[in-house]
Design a protein around this motif. Sequence first.
Motif, short mmCIF file in Angstrom:
data_model
loop_
_atom_site.label_atom_id
_atom_site.label_comp_id
_atom_site.label_asym_id
_atom_site.label_seq_id
_atom_site.Cartn_x
_atom_site.Cartn_y
_atom_site.Cartn_z
N GLU A 1 1.02 -1.18 0.19
CA GLU A 1 0.05 -0.13 0.05
C GLU A 1 0.85 1.32 0.07
O GLU A 1 0.50 2.33 -0.48
CB GLU A 1 -0.86 0.05 1.14
CG GLU A 1 -2.05 -1.06 1.53
CD GLU A 1 -1.52 -2.25 2.05
OE1 GLU A 1 -2.35 -2.81 2.51
OE2 GLU A 1 -0.19 -2.39 1.93
N THR B 1 -6.44 3.57 -4.38
CA THR B 1 -7.07 1.99 -4.56
C THR B 1 -7.98 2.11 -5.82
O THR B 1 -8.53 3.30 -5.92
CB THR B 1 -7.87 2.18 -3.31
OG1 THR B 1 -6.98 2.07 -1.96
CG2 THR B 1 -8.52 0.69 -3.33
N TYR C 1 -11.51 -3.53 -4.77
CA TYR C 1 -11.54 -4.28 -3.32
C TYR C 1 -11.80 -5.50 -4.00
O TYR C 1 -12.67 -5.93 -4.58
CB TYR C 1 -12.41 -3.59 -2.25
CG TYR C 1 -12.35 -2.36 -1.92
CD1 TYR C 1 -11.37 -2.06 -0.76
CD2 TYR C 1 -12.73 -1.22 -2.34
CE1 TYR C 1 -11.07 -0.98 -0.04
CE2 TYR C 1 -12.60 -0.10 -2.08
CZ TYR C 1 -11.77 0.07 -0.80
OH TYR C 1 -11.75 1.45 -0.24
N LYS D 1 -7.64 -4.09 -0.36
CA LYS D 1 -7.47 -3.35 -1.46
C LYS D 1 -6.72 -3.71 -2.54
O LYS D 1 -5.66 -4.19 -2.67
CB LYS D 1 -6.65 -1.78 -0.98
CG LYS D 1 -7.25 -1.13 -0.05
CD LYS D 1 -6.54 0.06 0.43
CE LYS D 1 -7.19 0.99 1.56
NZ LYS D 1 -6.34 2.01 2.05
#
Length: 285
Positions: A127, A150, A153, A162
């Motif tokens: 991330e 992002t 999902y 994500k």
Amino acid sequence: MAKRPVTRIDPRKELSPYLNHEFNQQRNSRKSKAKISASLSSLQAERRRSLRRRLGLIMTVSILMIAGLGFYVSPLPNISTVKVTGASDLPTKGIVRTSKIKASDKVFDYIFQQKDLSQKLAKKYPEIQSAQAHLGHVNQLILQVNERPTVGYLKDGDVYRKILNNGKIGSQSVNWTKVDHEKPIFVGYNKSATLKEDLKLFDSLPESFRKQVKLLSGNTRRDSQIILVMKDDNVVIGNTVTLKDKINDYNQIRLKAGKHSLIDLEIGAFSRPLTSSEKKAYGIS
């Protein structure tokens, strides 16, 4: 015999031009010497001033370097606290632990190691796109984390992970309450290769269409098939090879089909009402 007249000559008068010339030369010589002496004195004074300036500069720099070195080796610049900002869904303690920042380290060491710090954190947490260290208080290190955008999902059991803009899956699970419902959810994708292919296809579709998609289903009959559940509760079925070319027909068919319809773009282009089992399968009520 007649006497010749006697001419009287004044020696001073005869010598006057010569004496005046000698006097002028001596006076000019004294003036030249005085000028040369004054120039030498001025040059020597300027050299002394320049020397004093250089010595002053050297002493100032030396004092500052000694003071800086003394401060660096003292406990004062040691890290006492670390503050992590920008990591909304990442564990703060985990980030600090991964960064290997210790209380005995110097604050300034990490300020000049931004690239290494970013690579170390991104390896553990996909991330994280980058990280910068800033000085807070005298001995506080602020770790600013910049997360990757992002794009969707991935449903993983009862939680969600994500899907990042580089195609990687986030390391952390998030609850339904933390899901950005403007982003599509990918359900039933057990193979990473299929997920990457469908994600690549989805990114190539027009933005106006992508904003209408709320779910992509990996539970397809064929690998070449793709299923999209729209926010208006219609379902679009397409072929991964031809969907991009046929997507322009969607809006026209949707207007004729109405709500809770299956719009099939896989072979031809037609629509029909969804069955009750199909509604249940796609989570449409």
